[in-house]
Design a protein around this motif. Structure first.
Motif, PDB file in Angstrom:
ATOM      1  N   ILE A  80     -10.248  -0.798   8.371  1.00 43.01           N
ATOM      2  CA  ILE A  80     -10.547  -2.234   8.374  1.00 43.01           C
ATOM      3  C   ILE A  80      -9.713  -2.951   9.425  1.00 43.01           C
ATOM      4  N   GLY A  81      -8.469  -2.486   9.576  1.00 43.02           N
ATOM      5  CA  GLY A  81      -7.582  -3.117  10.562  1.00 43.02           C
ATOM      6  C   GLY A  81      -8.170  -3.096  11.963  1.00 43.02           C
ATOM      7  N   THR A  82      -8.916  -2.043  12.296  1.00 43.31           N
ATOM      8  CA  THR A  82      -9.514  -1.946  13.629  1.00 43.31           C
ATOM      9  C   THR A  82     -10.384  -3.172  13.929  1.00 43.31           C
ATOM     10  N   PHE A  83     -11.169  -3.579  12.926  1.00 44.07           N
ATOM     11  CA  PHE A  83     -12.031  -4.745  13.135  1.00 44.07           C
ATOM     12  C   PHE A  83     -11.213  -6.032  13.202  1.00 44.07           C
ATOM     13  N   LEU A  84     -10.168  -6.115  12.373  1.00 45.80           N
ATOM     14  CA  LEU A  84      -9.342  -7.334  12.366  1.00 45.80           C
ATOM     15  C   LEU A  84      -8.596  -7.478  13.684  1.00 45.80           C
ATOM     16  N   VAL A  85      -8.034  -6.357  14.174  1.00 54.92           N
ATOM     17  CA  VAL A  85      -7.280  -6.408  15.432  1.00 54.92           C
ATOM     18  C   VAL A  85      -8.211  -6.851  16.557  1.00 54.92           C
ATOM     19  N   GLN A  86      -9.424  -6.293  16.575  1.00 55.38           N
ATOM     20  CA  GLN A  86     -10.358  -6.654  17.636  1.00 55.38           C
ATOM     21  C   GLN A  86     -10.688  -8.137  17.598  1.00 55.38           C
ATOM     22  N   ARG A  87     -10.760  -8.695  16.387  1.00 56.90           N
ATOM     23  CA  ARG A  87     -11.067 -10.124  16.280  1.00 56.90           C
ATOM     24  C   ARG A  87      -9.825 -10.994  16.384  1.00 56.90           C
ATOM     25  N   ARG A  88      -8.705 -10.418  16.758  1.00 55.78           N
ATOM     26  CA  ARG A  88      -7.434 -11.139  16.843  1.00 55.78           C
ATOM     27  C   ARG A  88      -7.055 -11.766  15.499  1.00 55.78           C
ATOM     28  N   LEU A  89      -7.324 -11.008  14.438  1.00 47.57           N
ATOM     29  CA  LEU A  89      -6.958 -11.479  13.095  1.00 47.57           C
ATOM     30  C   LEU A  89      -5.945 -10.512  12.485  1.00 47.57           C
ATOM     31  N   SER A  90      -5.019 -10.043  13.326  1.00 46.32           N
ATOM     32  CA  SER A  90      -4.097  -9.007  12.888  1.00 46.32           C
ATOM     33  C   SER A  90      -3.322  -9.390  11.635  1.00 46.32           C
ATOM     34  N   ALA A 109     -11.262  -6.212   3.768  1.00 48.42           N
ATOM     35  CA  ALA A 109      -9.828  -6.373   4.024  1.00 48.42           C
ATOM     36  C   ALA A 109      -9.115  -6.747   2.727  1.00 48.42           C
ATOM     37  N   ALA A 110      -9.724  -7.648   1.956  1.00 47.42           N
ATOM     38  CA  ALA A 110      -9.111  -8.078   0.694  1.00 47.42           C
ATOM     39  C   ALA A 110      -8.984  -6.896  -0.266  1.00 47.42           C
ATOM     40  N   ILE A 111     -10.032  -6.085  -0.363  1.00 49.83           N
ATOM     41  CA  ILE A 111      -9.988  -4.937  -1.268  1.00 49.83           C
ATOM     42  C   ILE A 111      -8.933  -3.936  -0.789  1.00 49.83           C
ATOM     43  N   THR A 112      -8.911  -3.698   0.528  1.00 59.50           N
ATOM     44  CA  THR A 112      -7.955  -2.752   1.088  1.00 59.50           C
ATOM     45  C   THR A 112      -6.521  -3.157   0.755  1.00 59.50           C
ATOM     46  N   VAL A 113      -6.256  -4.450   0.948  1.00 67.27           N
ATOM     47  CA  VAL A 113      -4.903  -4.963   0.683  1.00 67.27           C
ATOM     48  C   VAL A 113      -4.529  -4.713  -0.772  1.00 67.27           C
ATOM     49  N   THR A 114      -5.437  -5.037  -1.673  1.00 68.03           N
ATOM     50  CA  THR A 114      -5.111  -4.920  -3.087  1.00 68.03           C
ATOM     51  C   THR A 114      -4.962  -3.464  -3.511  1.00 68.03           C
ATOM     52  N   VAL A 115      -5.834  -2.648  -2.962  1.00 67.72           N
ATOM     53  CA  VAL A 115      -5.779  -1.225  -3.311  1.00 67.72           C
ATOM     54  C   VAL A 115      -4.440  -0.615  -2.872  1.00 67.72           C
ATOM     55  N   SER A 116      -3.850  -1.191  -1.827  1.00 66.18           N
ATOM     56  CA  SER A 116      -2.616  -0.638  -1.278  1.00 66.18           C
ATOM     57  C   SER A 116      -1.375  -1.073  -2.026  1.00 66.18           C
ATOM     58  N   MET A 117      -1.519  -1.900  -3.074  1.00 67.02           N
ATOM     59  CA  MET A 117      -0.309  -2.529  -3.598  1.00 67.02           C
ATOM     60  C   MET A 117       0.631  -1.549  -4.282  1.00 67.02           C
ATOM     61  N   ARG A 118       0.117  -0.399  -4.707  1.00 63.02           N
ATOM     62  CA  ARG A 118       1.008   0.562  -5.344  1.00 63.02           C
ATOM     63  C   ARG A 118       1.573   1.571  -4.351  1.00 63.02           C
ATOM     64  N   THR A 119       0.973   1.673  -3.195  1.00 62.66           N
ATOM     65  CA  THR A 119       1.465   2.665  -2.234  1.00 62.66           C
ATOM     66  C   THR A 119       2.372   2.017  -1.191  1.00 62.66           C
ATOM     67  N   VAL A 120       1.780   1.203  -0.327  1.00 62.76           N
ATOM     68  CA  VAL A 120       2.600   0.615   0.731  1.00 62.76           C
ATOM     69  C   VAL A 120       3.080  -0.774   0.325  1.00 62.76           C
ATOM     70  N   GLY A 121       2.404  -1.381  -0.631  1.00 62.63           N
ATOM     71  CA  GLY A 121       2.851  -2.673  -1.149  1.00 62.63           C
ATOM     72  C   GLY A 121       2.195  -3.847  -0.449  1.00 62.63           C
ATOM     73  N   GLY A 125     -11.814   2.862  -2.409  1.00 59.23           N
ATOM     74  CA  GLY A 125     -11.540   3.494  -1.116  1.00 59.23           C
ATOM     75  C   GLY A 125     -12.783   4.115  -0.522  1.00 59.23           C
ATOM     76  N   VAL A 126     -13.564   4.780  -1.359  1.00 58.79           N
ATOM     77  CA  VAL A 126     -14.807   5.398  -0.874  1.00 58.79           C
ATOM     78  C   VAL A 126     -15.768   4.313  -0.369  1.00 58.79           C
ATOM     79  N   VAL A 127     -15.851   3.210  -1.134  1.00 58.04           N
ATOM     80  CA  VAL A 127     -16.736   2.115  -0.727  1.00 58.04           C
ATOM     81  C   VAL A 127     -16.300   1.554   0.633  1.00 58.04           C
ATOM     82  N   ILE A 128     -14.989   1.331   0.773  1.00 53.72           N
ATOM     83  CA  ILE A 128     -14.478   0.742   2.011  1.00 53.72           C
ATOM     84  C   ILE A 128     -14.812   1.632   3.207  1.00 53.72           C
TER      85      ILE A 128
END
Lengths: 327, 280
Positions: free
Chosen positions: A26-36, A180-192, A138-141
């Motif tokens: 997902i970050g690839t799309f955000l970076v390209q749109r300058r929404l890092s 992006a929202a789902i990715t962020v939330t899914v990551s809260m137990r791993t990277v935080g 994760g599979v959906v994303i």
């Protein structure tokens, strides 16, 4: 390798792998749109969901997902309508979310210790149910990011053109921020929640150094993200720390290593670069050219038609009076 | 040749309903500032029309309005269908100004491949026909060897050719090009004129926002001149500013007389640019 037999470590590793693959996708799309930094803001917003869940005693993940998606869609619609006045509206939303989360957690009688497990990741607290949610999301994303890659690329690269060929631009933009929202939330137990944005951006920057092409770059970033996330998770077991900081440090280390590697790759590709069409470049002076080419200046020299061209950055330069010509 | 003459014959008898582009009393107001005022125009199929005007005259905004990219008042129709109801976007090939594109590491080919998306289904891979159209479009602008090159590392003129190739890849028969000559060198201009000439010969309708006609001069059937957001009446001479540095070698160009009977409103010869000007 005794940790492999520990159930919590197995869960943590699978979750880390999923985070490592999804965040850079997902970050690839955000970076390209300058929404890092959108991921960072959404991470702050997700804290409100965690706080609410702690107060009401429900599972944090679904609540955080819901709040985060709602917030991200609101942000996208505001952005599209041009009403989000600069960054201020976003800042209010994001820090409002963080404050609300901390407040609600406090009201629930939870200290910052509990919250930090969500802010910086935690190996110990993930349940089997959490892992199930994470796997499904994760599979959906990944499926959507790869399945809609050409469309999402077109929209993030050039929105007016995407509209002109009839792509549903608003829908696709909402898809990106929701993912992006789902990715962020899914990551809260791993990277935080506070560090996930790094995993969305840094592997993308690294892959940008190493490979050419949007599609290849996206897959390379996913690989780099998975490498950082899993190795960071294992490392944090031995170091007895939260996994998030180590994952990010490893991702940034990979980025640092990619610098010299990219320079070396660039030097190599210089020597196989195809020559531009001759007819088009009959006499085309270069733009400002501060460097004076000479023998052994480090640029590939091409002898032809009685003079010498120097190749760099995909151009062939030939000295002509007081300037260089494109050859 | 055959296709061209047929197209021109068709163009002579088309009615308003068959026009490729129709704008009727179009106003565009951006941030409270009127940019386009009561603009009306009609572009017939197979025509090649230049939209001319000085900086700030509203020509780019008018083109964006024709595509529905900016909100407008008044009526705009593409191929006889009101813009709000228009769905046949595969017929439209838009070349925006170069500065707007945001790519990090995408290759020229990936940018061009976006042009096929009006014909592709979501979640399905590109077909052989899609890939061939992308290859053909890159070859048409002379960039077949640059296909795997990162877009951002190409020169300005090459980037412009990529954006044109992306529009060609759509397979559209209505081209809307915004300043295709801006910042490109003489050789690229001539190459793009060749591309436009071949499109025209196939019967495509081409609308171009231009600062100056340049190499497109022999191909243009008609010019629409904008001043301060308004379409000027036919016969109005567009002030081509002091482009002497670009115009000095126009003599070598073939000023074909036959333009299908359409009048050329624009100053025809290069060295009348100063003497032939009345602004009014």
């Amino acid at each position: 390798m005794d940790w492999l037999s520990l159930a919590f470590m197995q869960r943590a590793l699978i979750a880390a792998l999923i985070t490592g693959l999804t965040a850079p996708a997902i970050g690839t799309f955000l970076v390209q749109r300058r929404l890092s930094l959108l991921g960072d803001g959404l991470g702050h917003l997700a804290v409100a969901g965690v706080g609410l869940a702690l107060l009401t005693g429900v599972t944090p993940l679904p609540v955080a997902v819901a709040i985060c998606i709602a917030g991200s869609v609101a942000i996208e619609l505001l952005r599209e309508s041009g009403r989000a006045s600069g960054d201020v509206g976003l800042a209010i939303l994001f820090y409002g979310g963080l404050s609300a989360g901390l407040l609600l957690a406090g009201l629930a009688g939870q200290g910052t210790g509990t919250l930090s497990g969500y802010l910086f990741g935690s190996l110990l607290v993930m349940t089997g149910q959490d892992l199930l949610y994470i796997t499904i999301l994760g599979v959906v994303i990944v499926a959507v990011a790869i399945g809609l890659l050409p469309q999402l690329f077109a929209v993030s690269a050039d929105e007016p053109f995407a509209r002109s060929i009839g792509l549903p631009v608003r829908l696709l933009n909402i898809v990106v921020v929701s993912l992006a929202a789902i990715t962020v939330t899914v990551s809260m137990r791993t990277v935080g929640l506070l560090l996930v944005s790094a995993l969305m951006v840094v592997p993308v920057a690294t892959s940008n150094h190493l490979v050419i092409g949007f599609r290849r770059g996206l897959f390379a970033a996913m690989g780099l993200g998975a490498l950082a996330a899993t190795s960071g998770t294992v490392g944090s077991y031995y170091l007895n720390t939260a996994p998030g900081p180590l994952i990010v440090v490893i991702a940034i280390t990979l980025f640092a290593i990619s610098w010299p590697v990219s320079r070396a790759l660039e030097r190599r590709t210089r020597r196989v670069v195809e020559l531009p069409d001759e007819a088009l470049l009959a006499h085309q002076p270069t733009e400002v050219h501060p460097h004076v080419h000479q023998e052994n200046c480090g640029h590939l020299a091409v002898q032809h038609a009685g003079h010498t061209d120097y190749v760099h950055d995909g151009h062939r330069h030939a000295a002509h009076e007081d300037h260089y010509d494109e050859h | 040749m055959n296709g061209e003459s047929t197209t021109l014959a068709d163009a002579a008898v088309v009615t308003t309903a068959d026009a490729a582009v129709t704008a009727t009393s179009v106003d565009v107001v951006l941030n409270g500032v009127p940019i386009v005022r009561e603009a009306s125009l009609e572009i017939r199929p197979g025509e090649m029309v230049a939209i001319l005007g000085n900086n700030g005259s509203g020509k780019t905004t008018l083109m964006r309005a024709l595509l529905g990219l900016v909100p407008h008042r008044g009526r705009i129709a593409l191929f006889g269908t009101d813009l709000d109801d228009f769905r046949d976007w595969r017929r439209v090939g838009y070349v925006p100004q170069r500065g707007g594109i945001l790519v990090q590491q995408a290759t020229a080919r990936e940018v061009v491949a976006s042009g096929r998306l009006s014909r592709r289904r979501a979640f399905l891979p590109a077909s052989a026909a899609d890939r061939r159209a992308v290859d053909d479009a890159l070859a048409e602008v002379g960039l077949a060897e640059r296909a795997r090159y990162p877009f951002v590392r190409l020169s300005g003129g090459q980037q412009q050719r990529v954006l044109i190739a992306r529009a060609l890849a759509t397979g559209a028969d209505l081209m809307l090009w915004d300043e295709p000559l801006a910042g490109v060198d003489r050789n690229t201009q001539e190459l793009l004129a060749g591309v436009a000439g071949r499109l025209k010969a196939r019967g495509a309708t081409i609308v171009m926002v231009l600062h100056e006609l340049g190499c497109f001069r022999p191909l243009i059937d008609r010019s629409i001149v904008l001043a301060d957001g308004r379409v000027m009446p036919p016969g109005y001479s567009h002030h081509e500013h002091d482009h002497d540095d670009h115009d000095h070698d126009h003599e070598g160009h073939d000023h074909r007389a036959a333009h299908g009977g359409h009048e050329i409103d624009e100053v025809e010869r290069p060295h009348t640019t100063r003497t032939g000007l009345e602004v009014g």
